[in-house]
Design a protein around this motif. Sequence first.
Motif, PDB file in Angstrom:
ATOM      1  N   THR A 111       0.848  -1.185   0.000  1.00  7.82           N
ATOM      2  CA  THR A 111       0.000   0.000   0.000  1.00  7.82           C
ATOM      3  C   THR A 111       0.890   1.242   0.000  1.00  7.82           C
ATOM      4  O   THR A 111       2.105   1.158   0.194  1.00  7.82           O
ATOM      5  N   ARG A 129      -3.329   5.894   2.878  1.00 11.02           N
ATOM      6  CA  ARG A 129      -2.281   5.019   3.415  1.00 11.02           C
ATOM      7  C   ARG A 129      -2.596   3.546   3.190  1.00 11.02           C
ATOM      8  O   ARG A 129      -1.695   2.740   2.944  1.00 11.02           O
ATOM      9  N   GLU A 130      -3.863   3.178   3.242  1.00  7.38           N
ATOM     10  CA  GLU A 130      -4.248   1.774   3.165  1.00  7.38           C
ATOM     11  C   GLU A 130      -4.560   1.307   1.744  1.00  7.38           C
ATOM     12  O   GLU A 130      -4.824   0.120   1.530  1.00  7.38           O
TER      13      GLU A 130
END
Length: 263
Positions: free
Chosen positions: A43, A79-80
Amino acid sequence: MTVVCCGVGADTGNVRPVPGVDAEGRFEYVPIPEKGATAETATYGSLDRRHGEGTFADLLDGIRPGSDGEWITDPGAVREQPVHRDPDLAALTYGEHRPGYVAKLRELEPGDIVAFYGGFPGPDSDYKHRYLFGYFTVAEPPVVLDPAMDRADVEAVLAEHPDNAHAKRFAGHGDLYYHDPEFTDRPRPVVIVPGEAPGGLLDRAIRLSDRRRGPNYYMSDDVAGALSPASATERGTHLGGFKPAVRCDVTAEAFRAFVRERS
């Protein structure tokens, strides 16, 4: 021998801002966001920057999976978000569905080169000039997966290339996106190009373009003289707008010498 330079990257409206190339040629190559189901575990928050501290997520204000999706601006969601690592210049593998790319890549032979360029702002301009940022040597004849192929045969081929981003899409989605009529109304062949050393992400990006007209960029004369591109217009060899695949009639040895001299 042949080199195919493939235009890839996040400069076409998938991430913002697009990280630039500094005065010393240093850069961060940020993959595009994955737009659907995938087995990819990397990610934006798990990939470290090469220059400076933090991750790719720390560089970005927003991402847009797909060309017409909604922008994601929540820092946690950015971020994910899984990335689409294609090319994967650590695993040395690349896949494509765009017809013009498939036509050129399927003709490559072991020992040829597949190289990658993208649009990056430079140290003296916000225009996204075209920079070469990585390459690898073709290890085996590329494999073309046609939509008419038996699904089990497609699965068997992709099992031999588990690091390829399209194999990860297959694992997460249950089919190749561009074979699935529920995903696209124009099923297309997908080509997988397996690589080997020498190759990888360059330490320094190499600028390829020197002219711009509207949204379009053109290869500089000195680069064209070194790489012998097979296609040109009256303005020169076109490198996008929409970044094309450009076949170059140059040996692998000459291409690697070009990279050593300029990176």
